[in-house]
Write an enzyme that holds these catalytic residues in place. Structure first.
Site, PDB file in Angstrom:
ATOM      1  N   HIS A 172       0.784  -1.235   0.000  1.00 54.39           N
ATOM      2  CA  HIS A 172       0.000   0.000   0.000  1.00 54.39           C
ATOM      3  C   HIS A 172       0.818   1.290   0.000  1.00 54.39           C
ATOM      4  O   HIS A 172       0.323   2.335  -0.397  1.00 54.39           O
ATOM      5  CB  HIS A 172      -0.920   0.015   1.233  1.00 54.39           C
ATOM      6  CG  HIS A 172      -2.187   0.791   1.030  1.00 54.39           C
ATOM      7  ND1 HIS A 172      -2.274   1.897   0.205  1.00 54.39           N
ATOM      8  CD2 HIS A 172      -3.426   0.627   1.529  1.00 54.39           C
ATOM      9  CE1 HIS A 172      -3.502   2.375   0.229  1.00 54.39           C
ATOM     10  NE2 HIS A 172      -4.231   1.626   1.013  1.00 54.39           N
ATOM     11  N   TYR A 225     -14.631   6.073   8.458  1.00 57.25           N
ATOM     12  CA  TYR A 225     -13.630   6.512   7.486  1.00 57.25           C
ATOM     13  C   TYR A 225     -14.100   6.116   6.096  1.00 57.25           C
ATOM     14  O   TYR A 225     -14.384   4.956   5.835  1.00 57.25           O
ATOM     15  CB  TYR A 225     -12.297   5.830   7.797  1.00 57.25           C
ATOM     16  CG  TYR A 225     -11.140   6.172   6.886  1.00 57.25           C
ATOM     17  CD1 TYR A 225     -10.114   6.991   7.317  1.00 57.25           C
ATOM     18  CD2 TYR A 225     -11.049   5.651   5.592  1.00 57.25           C
ATOM     19  CE1 TYR A 225      -9.028   7.285   6.497  1.00 57.25           C
ATOM     20  CE2 TYR A 225      -9.977   5.945   4.769  1.00 57.25           C
ATOM     21  CZ  TYR A 225      -8.975   6.765   5.227  1.00 57.25           C
ATOM     22  OH  TYR A 225      -7.912   7.050   4.408  1.00 57.25           O
ATOM     23  N   THR A 275      -4.844  10.649  -0.604  1.00 61.15           N
ATOM     24  CA  THR A 275      -6.205  10.473  -0.109  1.00 61.15           C
ATOM     25  C   THR A 275      -6.540  11.485   0.973  1.00 61.15           C
ATOM     26  O   THR A 275      -5.661  12.115   1.562  1.00 61.15           O
ATOM     27  CB  THR A 275      -6.406   9.061   0.470  1.00 61.15           C
ATOM     28  OG1 THR A 275      -5.503   8.876   1.578  1.00 61.15           O
ATOM     29  CG2 THR A 275      -6.176   7.990  -0.581  1.00 61.15           C
TER      30      THR A 275
END
EC number: 2.3.1.21
Length: 771
Positions: free
Chosen positions: A472, A588, A601
């Site tokens: 990630h 979230y 993000t």
């Protein structure tokens, strides 16, 4: 070994008569072709850098400016207002040139300077235009005159035929929001989660922070925003991802799935051959910058920075922090099969191996009956466990000799491929069980058969099903999703298969077989490996998963309700969570900030006062349908608004995160920031967008749909929910939680989501009348 001999370009033997030199013409040819390929890549890179560097102009525009300036000179018009004459007087080589030559060179220099100045002006104008985001906040279907003019100007100044990175220097920098605005939005987001006393205390902490410490911290952030390309992204990558010492398997890595209803071939090696070739075609497009930048509404560009580390990248463990290792090129991939590691070359004769040749290479690996070397089978468990033991083991046992060479082969590969020996079946009559097992296999597998540190691991199962596991830190899910969409479409609709399920074409003769990697892993290192495996297996066993396709309705029906599909689903998730736990929680939702340079993000805090009002009204059973429907529309409209704020750089969490980082650098303590950043996200959600819908004909071939991907739970007592809206009639959900938590159950939450979707849709009473 045959492959070792073929890798030698020449051999020599010292005899009594001198040196007997034997040249391998095939090897020398490969060296020559490899050099040619390398130089072609360098030339392409130089060309692409130049084309991107002068965008939105082009070389032809430079020629036009030069011809125009020179042409005006012959009409006795001086467009430079005397500058050409000044340049002519100061030319260092004027004594060796005629007067006419001096004039032409001076005009050329002036025209080039004028061209560069025009490029700079056009970029600044485009950057100023792209800083406007009012178009996002206009009601759907209603476009103001201001926005129409703005769209026209953006099109004019955006140039023609952009390359992947053409807009990078024209994208605006992420702005730093005002502290008072961030704190106001934060307090609005936590209001429905607190009682009066807790909210009053939090409000007092926020007020104290705003008055005393915040101005000092904010000053440093503003200074950074002027200097750096993005004031958030480097700290986000470093402190959220690379400095994490917990396992990245489950906690950070995520996965992507194959088609839901279709498997193009049941041959493992054929599917691997086609898709590896498709992945490499994508890499070639990426290297040549032939991929089109993503444009919202076909006009507004998004940042392409994250694509850079997609291939040839590995996360390298460190004791205190990891770092990313990226190579410009890699000529091989690393392959894992039944506990053994292989190196597979990707080129022959200066060209990419075609699918049938790759199939032959993978078949060689399947046919290899050798056993794993001591410690080899479970080696990748080091990448699945805690980071510090892996960092220490890497330094102690993999820094010299054959271990160093083999580890370099894995870490410097284009990507990692696992030829899995299991067969995940997607049974139509029992999708629940089969999809759950498929998801868990992609998320963590056996904990030792994926190299979790690679930018992505491509997994091919024994029955032809495939998937990805992605690290990630280097990029977010939409980037890997773009790659996966292209690869699945290329595999199925362009490359295709023979009637017997094998790859098309015939392999070239005399191909060098895959090279078995050699390891010498001491018993002390094997103990570390087994300890990491134990940690990883405990983590994997604690993951509860539920993946299911929602087929009762999709985007088409939701749009008939005149509401945003994402807002509809997010409100349904709040309703489902309330029914599941009997309370609301901090939520979230991932939103992108790629409208800005190097944006990643931002968080949409989806649990709002408006959404809670709707949920409690619906659950009370005392409020009329019309009133509930009105509350839903208010909640949906508000959700769209806060989502757009997040996209436009006015979110809450990244700003507070950066303020916290600055406070740590300054050595000051903020009780407010400490409390805010320690709050758990008990519901973490993300939508997987379909970015290349043109690659799939969902009208004529609705079976070729991907079920998307998912991720592990973020909080011990929370849920992780990923969803993908596929066409007009399908929404796929991926739900994760921890088995050890008595408060969560993925299947129970999935049933609540299913019912919440139906209950909200029932409010609209779509029986042919307008809602």
């Amino acid at each position: 070994m045959a492959e070792a001999h073929q890798a030698v370009a020449f051999q020599f033997t010292v005899t009594s008569e001198g040196i007997d030199l034997q040249l391998s013409h095939n090897a020398l040819k490969e060296i020559y072709l490899s050099g040619i390929r390398a130089w072609k890549k360098k030339c392409n890179r130089i060309k692409n850098n130049f084309m991107t560097g002068v965008y939105p102009a082009s070389p032809s525009s430079w020629l036009f400016v030069v011809l125009t300036v020179v042409g005006t000179m012959y009409t006795r018009i001086d467009p430079s207002m005397g500058l050409i004459a000044k340049l002519r007087e100061h030319l260092p080589v004027r004594r060796y040139m005629s007067h006419h030559g001096q004039s032409l060179v001076s005009a050329l220099l002036f025209a080039t300077g004028l061209w560069l100045a025009l490029i700079f002006v056009m970029r600044q104008i485009l950057k100023a235009l792209l800083s406007y985001h009012g178009w996002m906040f206009e009601e759907h279907g209603k476009v103001s005159t201001t926005t129409k003019v703005w769209f026209t100007l953006v099109k004019i100044f955006s140039g023609r035929k952009p390359m992947l990175y053409s807009f990078q220097t024209s994208l605006p920098r992420l702005p730093v929001p005002a502290v008072k605005d961030t704190l106001r939005r934060f307090l609005e987001s936590v209001r429905p989660l607190m009682n009066e006393d807790d909210f009053r205390r939090t409000k007092a902490l926020a007020k104290d922070f705003e008055r005393n410490l915040a101005p000092r911290l904010q000053w440093y952030l503003i200074l950074k925003s002027w200097w750096a390309s993005n004031y958030v992204s480097d700290w986000w990558e470093q402190y959220v991802y690379l400095q994490g010492r917990e396992p990245i398997m489950v906690n950070s890595n995520y996965y992507a799935m194959d088609f839901l209803y279709v498997t193009p071939t049941t041959s493992q090696v054929a599917r691997a051959g086609n898709l590896v070739h498709a992945l490499l075609l994508y890499r070639r497009k990426l290297t040549r910058e032939e991929l089109q930048p993503l444009l919202i509404r076909g006009v507004v560009p998004m940042c392409s920075n994250q694509y850079e580390n997609m291939f040839n990248t590995s996360r390298i463990p460190g004791v205190e922090s990891d770092h990313l290792q990226h190579l410009l090129d890699s000529k091989h991939i690393a392959v894992y099969h039944k506990g053994r590691y292989f190196k597979v070359g990707l080129y022959q004769g200066g060209r990419l191996l075609n699918p049938c040749e790759l199939q032959k290479q993978f078949q060689y690996i399947l046919d290899d009956s050798s056993s794993p070397q001591p410690g080899e089978k479970y080696l990748a468990a080091l990448t699945a466990g805690n980071r510090i033991p892996w960092a220490k083991a890497r330094k102690s046992y993999f820094s010299t000799g054959k271990n160093r060479n083999s580890l370099d082969c894995v870490e410097k590969a284009a990507f990692f491929l696992t030829l899995d020996d299991t067969k995940p079946e997607l049974f139509v009559d029992n999708q629940v069980k089969s999809l759950d097992e498929y998801a868990k296999s992609l998320l963590h597998g056996k904990c030792y058969d994926r190299w979790f540190d690679k930018s992505f691991t491509f997994i091919v199962f024994a029955n032809g099903k495939v998937g990805l596991n992605a690290e990630h830190s280097w990029a977010d899910a939409p980037i890997i999703g773009h790659l996966w969409e292209y690869s699945l479409a290329t595999d199925t609709f362009q490359l295709g298969y023979k009637d017997d399920g094998n790859c098309k074409g015939d392999p070239a003769p005399n191909m060098s077989p895959p090279q078995r990697l050699q390891w010498d892993i001491p018993s002390e290192c094997q103990e570390v490996i087994m300890h990491s495996l134990k940690v990883a297996q405990k983590l994997a066993d604690d993951v509860d998963f539920y993946a299911f396709p929602f087929t009762r309705f999709g985007k088409g029906m939701i749009k008939k309700c005149r509401t945003s599909p994402d807002a509809f689903i997010q409100i349904a998730l709040q309703l489902a969570n309330y029914r599941d736990k009997g309370s609301f929680c901090l939520t979230y939702e991932s939103s992108m900030t790629r409208l800005y340079r190097e944006g990643r993000t931002e968080t949409v805090r989806s649990c709002t006062v408006e959404t809670c009002n709707f949920v409690t009204a619906l659950e009370s059973k005392k409020i009329s349908r019309e009133e509930c429907l009105n509350l839903f529309r208010i909640a949906a409209k508000n959700h769209q608004h806060i989502s757009r704020l997040a996209m436009s750089g006015c979110g809450v969490d990244r700003h507070l995160f950066c303020l916290y980082v600055v406070s740590k650098y300054l050595g000051v303590n903020s009780p407010f920031l400490q409390e805010v950043l320690s709050e758990p996200w008990c519901l973490s959600t993300s939508q997987t967008p379909i970015q290349q819908i043109e690659l799939f004909d969902l009208v004529n071939h609705p079976e070729y749909v991907s079920i998307g991907g998912g991720f592990g739970p973020v909080a011990d007592d929370g849920y992780g929910v990923s969803y993908i809206i596929v066409g007009d009639h399908l929404i796929n959900f991926h739900i994760s939680c921890k088995v050890s938590s008595p408060l969560t159950d993925a299947h129970r939450f999935g049933r609540n989501i299913f019912q919440a979707m139906l209950d909200i849709m029932a409010l609209f009473n779509l029986d042919g009348r307008k809602p």
